[in-house]
Motif scaffolding. Structure first.
Motif, PDB file in Angstrom:
ATOM      1  N   ALA A 147      47.955  29.141  87.592  1.00 39.58           N
ATOM      2  CA  ALA A 147      49.363  29.110  87.185  1.00 39.58           C
ATOM      3  C   ALA A 147      49.605  28.239  85.951  1.00 39.58           C
ATOM      4  N   TRP A 148      48.559  27.622  85.417  1.00 38.63           N
ATOM      5  CA  TRP A 148      48.685  26.830  84.193  1.00 38.63           C
ATOM      6  C   TRP A 148      48.465  27.755  82.998  1.00 38.63           C
ATOM      7  N   LEU A 149      49.515  27.895  82.177  1.00 40.16           N
ATOM      8  CA  LEU A 149      49.508  28.877  81.093  1.00 40.16           C
ATOM      9  C   LEU A 149      49.893  28.211  79.779  1.00 40.16           C
ATOM     10  N   PRO A 150      49.544  28.821  78.639  1.00 36.82           N
ATOM     11  CA  PRO A 150      49.896  28.228  77.338  1.00 36.82           C
ATOM     12  C   PRO A 150      51.409  28.058  77.184  1.00 36.82           C
ATOM     13  N   GLU A 151      51.817  26.949  76.632  1.00 41.54           N
ATOM     14  CA  GLU A 151      53.235  26.646  76.480  1.00 41.54           C
ATOM     15  C   GLU A 151      53.945  27.745  75.691  1.00 41.54           C
ATOM     16  N   GLY A 152      55.125  28.115  76.174  1.00 44.13           N
ATOM     17  CA  GLY A 152      55.947  29.092  75.464  1.00 44.13           C
ATOM     18  C   GLY A 152      55.451  30.518  75.530  1.00 44.13           C
ATOM     19  N   CYS A 153      54.469  30.805  76.383  1.00 43.15           N
ATOM     20  CA  CYS A 153      53.893  32.149  76.410  1.00 43.15           C
ATOM     21  C   CYS A 153      54.812  33.128  77.139  1.00 43.15           C
ATOM     22  N   HIS A 154      54.577  34.411  76.894  1.00 45.07           N
ATOM     23  CA  HIS A 154      55.235  35.478  77.637  1.00 45.07           C
ATOM     24  C   HIS A 154      54.302  35.841  78.793  1.00 45.07           C
ATOM     25  N   VAL A 155      54.739  35.634  80.016  1.00 40.57           N
ATOM     26  CA  VAL A 155      53.883  35.825  81.191  1.00 40.57           C
ATOM     27  C   VAL A 155      53.810  37.306  81.553  1.00 40.57           C
ATOM     28  N   LEU A 156      52.608  37.772  81.820  1.00 46.24           N
ATOM     29  CA  LEU A 156      52.359  39.147  82.249  1.00 46.24           C
ATOM     30  C   LEU A 156      52.033  39.122  83.736  1.00 46.24           C
ATOM     31  N   GLN A 157      52.896  39.688  84.522  1.00 51.75           N
ATOM     32  CA  GLN A 157      52.794  39.616  85.978  1.00 51.75           C
ATOM     33  C   GLN A 157      51.578  40.376  86.494  1.00 51.75           C
ATOM     34  N   ASN A 158      50.898  39.804  87.475  1.00 53.53           N
ATOM     35  CA  ASN A 158      49.755  40.456  88.125  1.00 53.53           C
ATOM     36  C   ASN A 158      50.218  41.004  89.471  1.00 53.53           C
ATOM     37  N   ASP A 159      50.369  42.321  89.554  1.00 50.53           N
ATOM     38  CA  ASP A 159      50.835  42.947  90.794  1.00 50.53           C
ATOM     39  C   ASP A 159      49.705  43.257  91.760  1.00 50.53           C
ATOM     40  N   ASN A 160      48.475  42.963  91.346  1.00 54.58           N
ATOM     41  CA  ASN A 160      47.322  43.347  92.157  1.00 54.58           C
ATOM     42  C   ASN A 160      46.338  42.209  92.396  1.00 54.58           C
ATOM     43  N   GLY A 161      46.738  40.991  92.067  1.00 52.62           N
ATOM     44  CA  GLY A 161      45.857  39.850  92.246  1.00 52.62           C
ATOM     45  C   GLY A 161      46.625  38.564  92.038  1.00 52.62           C
ATOM     46  N   THR A 162      45.891  37.487  91.822  1.00 55.24           N
ATOM     47  CA  THR A 162      46.544  36.174  91.722  1.00 55.24           C
ATOM     48  C   THR A 162      46.693  35.660  90.304  1.00 55.24           C
ATOM     49  N   ALA A 163      45.776  36.004  89.403  1.00 49.75           N
ATOM     50  CA  ALA A 163      45.782  35.414  88.062  1.00 49.75           C
ATOM     51  C   ALA A 163      46.759  36.147  87.147  1.00 49.75           C
ATOM     52  N   PRO A 164      47.837  35.479  86.681  1.00 46.34           N
ATOM     53  CA  PRO A 164      48.732  36.124  85.730  1.00 46.34           C
ATOM     54  C   PRO A 164      48.068  36.228  84.360  1.00 46.34           C
ATOM     55  N   GLY A 165      48.517  37.173  83.571  1.00 43.09           N
ATOM     56  CA  GLY A 165      48.115  37.248  82.176  1.00 43.09           C
ATOM     57  C   GLY A 165      49.205  36.633  81.326  1.00 43.09           C
ATOM     58  N   CYS A 166      49.005  36.640  80.016  1.00 41.04           N
ATOM     59  CA  CYS A 166      50.031  36.086  79.140  1.00 41.04           C
ATOM     60  C   CYS A 166      49.843  36.567  77.715  1.00 41.04           C
ATOM     61  N   ALA A 167      50.891  36.406  76.927  1.00 43.26           N
ATOM     62  CA  ALA A 167      50.856  36.718  75.503  1.00 43.26           C
ATOM     63  C   ALA A 167      51.516  35.580  74.752  1.00 43.26           C
ATOM     64  N   PHE A 168      50.915  35.188  73.631  1.00 45.01           N
ATOM     65  CA  PHE A 168      51.486  34.114  72.827  1.00 45.01           C
ATOM     66  C   PHE A 168      50.927  34.201  71.408  1.00 45.01           C
ATOM     67  N   GLN A 169      51.488  33.417  70.515  1.00 45.99           N
ATOM     68  CA  GLN A 169      51.051  33.409  69.116  1.00 45.99           C
ATOM     69  C   GLN A 169      50.275  32.128  68.813  1.00 45.99           C
ATOM     70  N   ALA A 170      49.172  32.315  68.110  1.00 44.71           N
ATOM     71  CA  ALA A 170      48.434  31.160  67.609  1.00 44.71           C
ATOM     72  C   ALA A 170      49.212  30.546  66.455  1.00 44.71           C
ATOM     73  N   GLU A 171      48.783  29.377  65.998  1.00 48.31           N
ATOM     74  CA  GLU A 171      49.500  28.677  64.933  1.00 48.31           C
ATOM     75  C   GLU A 171      49.557  29.490  63.650  1.00 48.31           C
ATOM     76  N   ASN A 172      48.563  30.354  63.411  1.00 44.85           N
ATOM     77  CA  ASN A 172      48.553  31.160  62.191  1.00 44.85           C
ATOM     78  C   ASN A 172      49.275  32.502  62.361  1.00 44.85           C
ATOM     79  N   GLY A 173      49.873  32.744  63.542  1.00 44.72           N
ATOM     80  CA  GLY A 173      50.634  33.967  63.754  1.00 44.72           C
ATOM     81  C   GLY A 173      49.892  35.070  64.471  1.00 44.72           C
ATOM     82  N   CYS A 174      48.613  34.909  64.725  1.00 40.62           N
ATOM     83  CA  CYS A 174      47.849  35.918  65.458  1.00 40.62           C
ATOM     84  C   CYS A 174      48.367  36.005  66.898  1.00 40.62           C
ATOM     85  N   THR A 175      48.633  37.232  67.350  1.00 39.93           N
ATOM     86  CA  THR A 175      49.065  37.433  68.730  1.00 39.93           C
ATOM     87  C   THR A 175      47.851  37.459  69.644  1.00 39.93           C
TER      88      THR A 175
END
Length: 428
Positions: free
Chosen positions: A116-144
């Motif tokens: 449940a520890w995720l990168p600050e400010g990330c968009h959380v991707l819900q896991n409907d079939n397990g325990t580990a959530p995914g996430c989306a965020f931007q690196a400092e240079n803008g890479c998603t």
């Protein structure tokens, strides 16, 4: 947008587990019109993973990470990737609560909480079939950066239900693809027939080979899905015009799916009698949800005695022509119709190899019969001049049987001209 995929796990690196994640993600990116330029596999080593992530972030607009989000000590993807992207990890309370509900415990172990520890400010991707959530965020240079779990049963739903919609929000255009499915013509002759259509920029056309069949992918880009689809339709119609009844469907997953659908629509039923395919045809049919409404029964009559006892194949036919013969295939198809009371019956007999072939009856010789109780059609598959595996012969024989049923139900000639040898006889 240029992308790359990093799949994490020593088990992938050593080949102990096949990396299907990369293929699943690659297909999704292609459907979005995102250019995939690099893929790699990195073991559970934080230093090598850090180097791979830093390289990817520096040269790509999108980085998709798969695997390494779980609770064990070697699940280091989040920690390593967040550090390389200049992000710290924070506890995401809703994800922790989902994990607690998953285990039906208010207090879960520290290693489970780790997920449940995720990168600050990330968009959380819900896991409907397990325990580990995914996430989306931007690196400092803008890479998603997208981080997805490793098990395909968790990755695929998360990708399609949450990650793809997230990526679509940032896309200026909508990409629409349609797959034109073809049976009875190979990839090379199909590509030759479509040669003048493959230079288009929007829509584009590309051929792909499947086991024993092929398909053409038509892809268009437009401001909306409706406009992109409109761009695709004239090209799809031209493909259908050129290939005729070798096209068995557009955006259909498989021959067996289409056959089950047609049987249901027409209120007809099917039964199978298999020898060299060992029940593969029945398996493929029963893999389709709802097939119980149309599939009556399947028998595997490997021995001659079984053909006689279960299907009523006359001993004289087996003695005069052998088990691998058009006469035996015909009798098997007719016998299974009588035994099951089905609308249609399939009989398959042949030599799948690698042993058992003779000069007169080589490996790859297979006869497939379709009977509707009144008429019976028999198709002959001959060796194609090069060695093929046992699995290939069995799969292609089952596919050809499905195509014969498909043609019958669609009111087409059961034996397609130029696709395979065959003869048609009335039932006697």
């Amino acid at each position: 947008m240029n992308a790359e995929i990093i799949s994490v796990g020593t088990e992938l690196l050593l080949g102990a587990v096949v990396n299907s994640d990369a293929a699943i993600v690659a297909r999704a990116l292609s459907g979005l019109g995102i250019n995939l330029l690099h893929t790699c596999v990195v073991g559970d080593n934080p230093q090598r993973l850090k180097e791979a992530v830093e390289t990817a972030i520096s040269r790509s607009d999108l980085l998709v990470m798969t695997g390494g989000l779980g609770p064990t000590a070697d699940d280091l993807t989040k920690e390593t990737t967040a550090a390389a992207a200049g992000k710290r990890l924070c506890l995401h309370q809703p994800s922790l609560e989902r994990i607690q509900n998953y285990f039906n415990e208010r207090q879960v172990s520290e290693n489970q909480q780790k997920q449940a520890w995720l990168p600050e400010g990330c968009h959380v991707l819900q896991n409907d079939n397990g325990t580990a959530p995914g996430c989306a965020f931007q690196a400092e240079n803008g890479c998603t950066i997208l981080m997805l779990p490793g098990p395909p049963s968790e990755l695929a739903p998360m990708l399609h239900n949450y990650a793809v919609p997230y990526l679509q929000q940032s896309q200026e255009f909508t990409i629409v693809s349609h797959n034109v499915r073809i049976y009875g013509r190979g990839e090379a002759p199909v590509a030759q027939m479509m040669d003048d259509l493959m230079d288009g920029e929007n829509p584009t056309l590309a051929p792909y080979a499947n086991e024993g069949e092929c398909y053409l992918r038509v892809t268009a880009k437009a401001p909306s899905q409706e406009k992109a689809d409109q761009l695709c339709q004239p090209l799809i119609q031209e493909i259908q015009k050129r290939l005729g009844d070798f096209v068995y469907g557009v955006d259909v997953d498989s021959l067996e799916e289409l056959v089950v659908q047609l049987l249901r629509e027409q209120g007809k039923t099917l039964a199978t009698a298999e020898s060299c395919t060992g029940g593969l045809l029945a398996k493929r049919l029963t893999d389709i949800s709802g097939s119980s409404a149309v599939f009556h029964m399947g028998v595997v009559t490997y021995a001659n005695a079984a053909k006689e006892q279960l299907l009523g194949v006359p001993p004289g036919i087996l003695e005069a022509h052998g088990a691998v013969s058009p006469e035996t295939a015909r009798a098997m198809a007719q016998g299974i119709v009588e035994a099951s009371g089905s609308s249609l019956g399939i009989g398959i007999t042949g030599i799948a190899g690698p042993e058992g072939g003779t000069r007169e009856k080589p490996v790859g010789l297979i006869y497939i019969a379709l009977s509707d109780g009144r008429e019976t059609w028999v198709a002959k598959r001959s060796p194609i001049g090069r060695t093929k595996s046992r699995d290939w012969h069995r799969h292609c024989a089952a596919s050809q049987a499905l195509d014969m049923v498909r043609r019958y139900l669609a009111g087409l000639p059961v034996l397609a001209e130029h696709s395979y040898e065959g003869d048609k006889t009335s039932r006697g």
